[in-house]
Design an enzyme around this catalytic site. Structure first.
Site, PDB file in Angstrom:
ATOM      1  N   GLU A 113       0.827  -1.210   0.000  1.00 17.32           N
ATOM      2  CA  GLU A 113       0.000   0.000   0.000  1.00 17.32           C
ATOM      3  C   GLU A 113       0.863   1.264   0.000  1.00 17.32           C
ATOM      4  O   GLU A 113       0.544   2.233  -0.664  1.00 17.32           O
ATOM      5  CB  GLU A 113      -0.893  -0.038   1.252  1.00 17.32           C
ATOM      6  CG  GLU A 113      -1.937   1.059   1.315  1.00 17.32           C
ATOM      7  CD  GLU A 113      -3.261   0.639   0.689  1.00 17.32           C
ATOM      8  OE1 GLU A 113      -3.285  -0.383  -0.031  1.00 17.32           O
ATOM      9  OE2 GLU A 113      -4.260   1.349   0.913  1.00 17.32           O
ATOM     10  N   ASP A 114       1.951   1.258   0.737  1.00 20.44           N
ATOM     11  CA  ASP A 114       2.659   2.503   1.010  1.00 20.44           C
ATOM     12  C   ASP A 114       4.074   2.601   0.442  1.00 20.44           C
ATOM     13  O   ASP A 114       4.759   3.587   0.677  1.00 20.44           O
ATOM     14  CB  ASP A 114       2.775   2.721   2.538  1.00 20.44           C
ATOM     15  CG  ASP A 114       1.413   2.874   3.193  1.00 20.44           C
ATOM     16  OD1 ASP A 114       0.461   3.216   2.474  1.00 20.44           O
ATOM     17  OD2 ASP A 114       1.303   2.646   4.416  1.00 20.44           O
TER      18      ASP A 114
END
Ligand code: MN
Length: 501
Positions: free
Chosen positions: A87-88
């Site tokens: 996600e990051d």
């Protein structure tokens, strides 16, 4: 004397802090895996900071730390370290799969999916979201990581703007905590509630905390004395006890009890209670006998949650007695296994014992209520693969255009959907749109479909052909009964026209 289980880490953690915990229940290969996962996550998150101003890696490290304290399967601990990578960061799920295999990458895929669910704050969506969670959580292990993730986020909420704080706290209290409770993970439920509580009801939080702190200070000496006497008495009766300890009631749970009792503190005897952990079932009742022989029980306060467990599977004997100096003490008596189940619930199935062997999956009564599952499926679960809540796979969750979730069996059709809303919607059903497209009434629905039923007021009733494709018992019975009444009234009006009216 008060035992606390999971301690949410504060301050800067090091990988060695995590390894130290793992050494008590993991072998070298497992520890290597966790080290590799840490190195991968650390390099992926390099340069990123949390809103609180610490390096990002502290967050996944803390989540892993929380799980390790519960002696959870190191495979899950490794996944917790990697949970925010796709996600990051630049590294993808495929990178993770290449490095760590499909099992870990699948868990992380599940977490990434859950992360995209948005809380809409309106009460009627809570049940819907809860169901969505169930549908998305094809693998319960994902929820364990999500809980640890959320618990750490709650403990660092001060780094966020006020509005976001409120959102995260109420989402945790209203969605995550009840799910943890249904899964029987008392430990996570308590942490989720107690960490959210001060953000949502700061004044009440302070009051409740004061009440509890006062009770602890007042009772500490005589509770320690009572523990000592209890151990002696159990020894005299040859009862093999494992532990006798005090436990504080969790703050949010005390708050709810205070509300129920109109804030009458004197009527609440379990602000601090004593727990007796014994080896086996017979010893539970024997220990209860010893307690009642020594101290006289309060009328109506003996509860046998072993014979009649709570809906989430909680088992214990509870009794409240007058101790020697006339003080009132609540005892909770249970076996080691019951204790573990009440703290860890479903997580107990990924809990390692001292020898590093996974505990066998026991019966999963707590989950019955959770998804109203067939008992056979639950009690026949044998190994980890089956433990991955496959039972959700034969349910789908479709939506009305307003966003209400309709829970259906796999391959259910728009007609099943229509009857689930209301029998009149079913009877007058004339067509259906799925995700804005007109479809035939026998189209199998999928999880996440938005279904709009087109009704026709003038329609006489269901078609007998529908019986060939509907999947739900509900739709079948409604269609049959509607067809037979239609036929019946037609017959009646034909045979005895005068009797009608
Ligand atoms: Mn996270």
């Amino acid at each position: 004397m008060i035992t606390k289980n999971v301690i949410v880490p504060t301050g800067i953690l090091k990988i060695d802090d995590l390894i130290k915990i793992l050494l008590s229940y993991c072998n070298k290969t497992q520890i290597d895996l966790v080290r590799r996962a840490y190195a991968f996550a650390d390099s992926a998150h390099a340069g990123q900071m949390r809103k609180t101003g610490v390096p990002y890696i502290q967050h996944p490290l803390a989540a892993a730390h929380i799980l390790a304290q519960m002696e959870i399967d190191p495979q899950i601990v490794a996944a917790a370290l990697l949970h925010d990578v796709p996600e990051d960061t630049e590294r993808t799920l495929e990178d993770i799969e290449k490095e760590f295999g499909a099992d870990i990458s699948n868990m992380i895929r599940g977490i990434t999916k859950l992360g995209k669910l948005k809380y809409r704050g309106v009460e009627r969506y809570i049940e819907n979201l809860r169901k969505m969670f169930m549908a998305m959580a094809e693998d319960i292990r994902v929820m364990l990581i999500k809980f640890a993730d959320r618990i750490h986020n709650l403990s660092t909420l001060d780094g966020l703007p006020e509005k976001k704080r409120q959102r995260v706290a109420s989402e945790s209290l209203e969605i995550y905590a009840p799910i943890a409770n249904r899964l029987g993970i008392g430990e996570f439920k308590g942490l989720l509630e107690d960490l959210s509580f001060p953000y949502l009801h700061p004044k009440e939080y302070r009051e409740v905390k004061e009440i509890r702190d006062k009770a602890i200070t007042e009772k500490n000496t005589y509770l320690n004395q009572t523990i000592k006497i209890t151990k002696e008495k159990l020894n005299e009766s040859n009862i093999k006890w494992v532990d006798v300890h005090g436990r504080e009631k969790q703050l949010y749970s005390l708050y709810q009890k205070l509300q129920r009792k109109n804030w009458e503190v004197t009527g609440i005897h379990d602000v601090v209670a004593l727990r007796i952990i014994v080896e086996n079932l017979a010893d539970c009742y024997a220990a209860l006998g010893v307690i009642h022989h020594n101290w006289s029980p309060l009328k109506g306060r003996i509860k046998d949650y072993i014979a009649q467990p709570k809906p989430n599977g909680y088992r214990s004997l509870h009794t409240t007695v007058f101790t020697d100096d006339g003080k009132v003490v609540e005892f909770q008596i249970r076996t080691k296994a019951m204790h573990e189940e009440s703290e860890y619930g479903i997580a107990a199935h990924w809990h390692y014992d001292e020898k590093g062997a996974r505990l066998p999956a026991k019966d999963l009564r707590w989950a019955e209520e959770l998804a109203r599952l067939q008992k056979e499926i639950l009690t026949n679960i044998k190994d980890l693969e089956e433990m991955k809540v496959d039972f959700f796979k034969n349910r789908i969750f479709a939506f009305t255009p307003k966003g209400d979730v309709i829970d259906l069996p796999e391959d259910a059709t728009p007609v099943d959907f229509a009857y689930s809303i209301h029998s009149e919607v079913g009877n007058k059903c004339n067509g259906a749109k799925v995700n804005d497209q007109m479809v035939s009434l026998d189209t199998p629905l999928r999880s996440g479909d938005v279904v709009e039923i087109v009704t026709d007021k003038n329609r006489k009733g269901p078609s007998p052909d529908w019986l060939k494709f509907v999947k739900t018992h509900l739709a079948k019975t409604r269609i049959k009964s509607s067809l037979s009444t239609a036929q019946g009234s037609w017959l009646k009006s034909f045979l005895k026209p005068k009797d009608i009216n």
